[in-house]
Design an enzyme around this catalytic site. Structure first.
Site, mmCIF file in Angstrom:
data_model
loop_
_atom_site.group_PDB
_atom_site.id
_atom_site.type_symbol
_atom_site.label_atom_id
_atom_site.label_comp_id
_atom_site.label_asym_id
_atom_site.label_seq_id
_atom_site.Cartn_x
_atom_site.Cartn_y
_atom_site.Cartn_z
ATOM 1 N N GLN A 42 -7.678 -0.769 3.585
ATOM 2 C CA GLN A 42 -8.477 -1.415 4.642
ATOM 3 C C GLN A 42 -9.811 -1.961 4.135
ATOM 4 O O GLN A 42 -10.569 -2.536 4.913
ATOM 5 C CB GLN A 42 -8.741 -0.434 5.799
ATOM 6 C CG GLN A 42 -7.493 -0.080 6.598
ATOM 7 C CD GLN A 42 -6.914 -1.255 7.392
ATOM 8 O OE1 GLN A 42 -7.585 -2.244 7.661
ATOM 9 N NE2 GLN A 42 -5.653 -1.148 7.774
ATOM 10 N N CYS A 79 -2.358 12.627 22.045
ATOM 11 C CA CYS A 79 -1.135 13.420 22.141
ATOM 12 C C CYS A 79 -1.190 14.664 21.273
ATOM 13 O O CYS A 79 -0.260 14.951 20.527
ATOM 14 C CB CYS A 79 0.102 12.604 21.780
ATOM 15 S SG CYS A 79 0.498 11.425 23.045
ATOM 16 N N GLY A 110 0.806 -1.221 0.000
ATOM 17 C CA GLY A 110 0.000 0.000 0.000
ATOM 18 C C GLY A 110 0.837 1.268 0.000
ATOM 19 O O GLY A 110 0.543 2.215 -0.733
ATOM 20 N N THR A 111 1.886 1.291 0.788
ATOM 21 C CA THR A 111 2.711 2.504 0.899
ATOM 22 C C THR A 111 3.308 2.873 -0.455
ATOM 23 O O THR A 111 3.246 4.030 -0.885
ATOM 24 C CB THR A 111 3.854 2.274 1.923
ATOM 25 O OG1 THR A 111 3.259 1.907 3.166
ATOM 26 C CG2 THR A 111 4.706 3.500 2.098
ATOM 27 N N ASN A 158 -8.005 3.409 8.918
ATOM 28 C CA ASN A 158 -7.421 2.209 9.534
ATOM 29 C C ASN A 158 -7.447 2.235 11.059
ATOM 30 O O ASN A 158 -7.368 1.197 11.697
ATOM 31 C CB ASN A 158 -5.979 2.004 9.048
ATOM 32 C CG ASN A 158 -5.132 3.243 9.190
ATOM 33 O OD1 ASN A 158 -5.461 4.307 8.661
ATOM 34 N ND2 ASN A 158 -4.040 3.139 9.904
ATOM 35 N N THR A 186 12.979 -6.891 -11.165
ATOM 36 C CA THR A 186 12.376 -8.213 -11.390
ATOM 37 C C THR A 186 11.189 -8.396 -10.457
ATOM 38 O O THR A 186 11.273 -8.094 -9.270
ATOM 39 C CB THR A 186 13.432 -9.318 -11.161
ATOM 40 O OG1 THR A 186 14.524 -9.046 -12.038
ATOM 41 C CG2 THR A 186 12.862 -10.699 -11.464
ATOM 42 N N SER A 237 -3.103 -3.547 -0.591
ATOM 43 C CA SER A 237 -2.039 -4.281 0.103
ATOM 44 C C SER A 237 -2.549 -5.667 0.484
ATOM 45 O O SER A 237 -3.557 -5.796 1.175
ATOM 46 C CB SER A 237 -1.644 -3.494 1.357
ATOM 47 O OG SER A 237 -0.683 -4.212 2.079
ATOM 48 N N ALA A 238 -1.823 -6.706 0.046
ATOM 49 C CA ALA A 238 -2.313 -8.090 0.220
ATOM 50 C C ALA A 238 -2.362 -8.545 1.675
ATOM 51 O O ALA A 238 -3.208 -9.354 2.047
ATOM 52 C CB ALA A 238 -1.428 -9.044 -0.584
HETATM 53 N N1 PLP Z 1 -2.800 2.605 3.930
HETATM 54 C C1 PLP Z 1 -3.535 2.170 4.964
HETATM 55 C C2 PLP Z 1 -4.899 2.707 5.181
HETATM 56 C C3 PLP Z 1 -3.037 1.184 5.826
HETATM 57 O O1 PLP Z 1 -3.765 0.755 6.857
HETATM 58 C C4 PLP Z 1 -1.722 0.687 5.584
HETATM 59 C C5 PLP Z 1 -1.122 -0.316 6.493
HETATM 60 O O2 PLP Z 1 -1.175 -0.195 7.694
HETATM 61 C C6 PLP Z 1 -1.010 1.171 4.480
HETATM 62 C C7 PLP Z 1 -1.576 2.131 3.690
HETATM 63 C C8 PLP Z 1 0.367 0.671 4.178
HETATM 64 O O3 PLP Z 1 0.308 -0.566 3.518
HETATM 65 P P1 PLP Z 1 1.619 -1.481 3.412
HETATM 66 O O4 PLP Z 1 1.866 -2.035 4.766
HETATM 67 O O5 PLP Z 1 1.269 -2.538 2.428
HETATM 68 O O6 PLP Z 1 2.713 -0.609 2.912
#
Ligand code: PLP
Length: 376
Positions: free
Chosen positions: A178, A327, A70-71, A150, A236, A198-199
């Site tokens: 999510q 916080c 995902g990132t 999330n 790759t 994200s798998a």
């Molecule tokens: N976006 C959201 C909403 C997430 O909850 C997360 C993971 O916690 C990510 C992105 C990041 O995904 P990844 O761990 O596959 O990089």
């Protein structure tokens, strides 16, 4: 006993996915770019996975770009839109995942695109009127809104957001990390230009995901080197990860309705038990079945001397959860989401998140232990 209620962080691998990945690791070692038979069979498997994923989200196979999760997908989409699509303004919300928020902030700091934050309610709902105002003030923007948060589970009405985006010639990206695998996602019906997946959030492997990029948006190289992934992402390919991703999404979609029914019932049960057992408790975010993730419950606990130690105490009692305080005072740690929805600093937010292996016994055990650690 150990109870795992941190499925929004990551999920255990499905044994069927392990088996599909083991087969690839054992038997499909060819480089998908190679011309020979062993390379071609690896390439074939990769393209079958791409077609399967495309079918599941109603996109074209050529619109699926495999990533490390995902990132990376969020980064490629946001940075790619600024670099190659002429995006000068990014509209997002203060409770996005840092993969989106920090990337958008980086674009702003470098003077490449200006960042605008849309107002949200104290339950994390997007102020759609404000979104409309921002989109109208900055037509052609990239709008980034996660499908579901999330930490607190509040969901965004993406159809509404996409109508607004289209009205002002904006592009719409949704971080669906999510929700994919938990909800049916159709990119045409939702009117998305981009999404991130994200798998490992739906019983697939860590380090594997994809970006959906609508074909009309031509993004150039984001990682340079080889010509893989239509020249956008050199290197790759992670074939076993890709096969595991496709397999886990396929399984998730096939059991979605029954999983939703079961987990929604468990979430409701947990809310009822906690409300009864713990005085002064409230829940962060939207909690209705229509407006929130059935996999996430964020509990706001009244001030307790143990504070964030509650999480460690739960862990000692065999319950894995996550969370923290707001916080908002600017201390180094804390949740930007809880701060943005104005959870008071002295309350602790605990996130319990459910997956397909969660049972009623898990829920009852966790609530009993929560009651115990709070009363100690
Ligand atoms: N976006 C959201 C909403 C997430 O909850 C997360 C993971 O916690 C990510 C992105 C990041 O995904 P990844 O761990 O596959 O990089």
């Amino acid at each position: 006993m150990r109870v795992y209620l941190d499925n929004a962080a990551t999920t255990p691998l499905d044994p069927e996915v392990v088996s599909a990945m083991t087969d690839v690791l054992t038997n499909f070692y060819g480089n998908p770019s190679a011309q020979h038979a062993i390379g071609r069979s690896a390439k074939g498997l990769m393209e079958v996975s791409r077609r399967k994923i495309a079918e599941l989200i109603n996109s074209k196979p050529s619109e699926i770009l495999f990533t490390s999760g995902g990132t990376e997908a969020d980064n490629i989409i946001i940075r790619g839109a600024v670099k190659y699509l002429g995006v000068k303004h990014i509209i997002t919300s203060p409770i996005e995942h840092h993969a989106v928020l920090f990337t958008a902030e980086d674009m702003d700091k470098k003077g490449l695109a200006e960042l605008h934050l849309v107002n949200i309610s104290d339950k994390g709902e997007i102020d759609m009127d404000h979104l409309e105002q921002l989109a109208s003030a900055y037509p052609g923007s990239l709008i980034c809104l996660m499908h579901a948060n999330n930490e607190i589970g509040t969901m965004v009405d993406l159809k509404k957001a996409s109508v607004i985006a289209k009205r002002h010639n904006c592009l719409l990206h949704s971080d669906t990390v999510q929700t994919l695998g938990h909800y049916k996602i159709d990119v045409e019906e939702l009117g998305l230009d981009f999404l991130a997946c994200s798998a490992h959030k739906f019983n697939g492997p860590k380090g594997s995901g994809f970006a959906y990029i609508r074909n009309i948006h031509k993004i150039g190289p984001m990682i340079t080197g080889g010509g893989q992934e239509k020249n956008m992402r050199a290197g790759t390919e992670n074939l076993h990860g890709i096969v595991g991703l496709a397999k886990s999404l396929e399984i998730s979609n096939s059991i979605m309705a029954e999983k939703q029914k079961k987990l929604q019932a468990l979430k409701t049960l947990m809310m009822d038990l906690i409300s009864k057992e713990i005085p002064g408790v409230t829940f962060n975010g939207v909690t209705t079945p229509e407006g929130s993730l059935y996999t996430v419950l964020n509990v706001s606990l009244p001030p307790n001397p143990a504070g964030e130690m509650l999480l460690f105490k739960l862990d000692i009692e065999g319950v894995c959860a996550s969370g923290g305080s707001a916080c908002s005072s600017g201390a180094s740690k804390g949740s930007h989401v809880l701060a943005a929805i104005h959870q008071p600093d002295e309350r602790t937010g605990l996130r319990f998140s459910f997956g397909k292996y969660t049972t009623e016994e898990d829920i009852r055990y966790a609530v009993e232990k929560l009651r115990k650690v709070i009363s100690e």
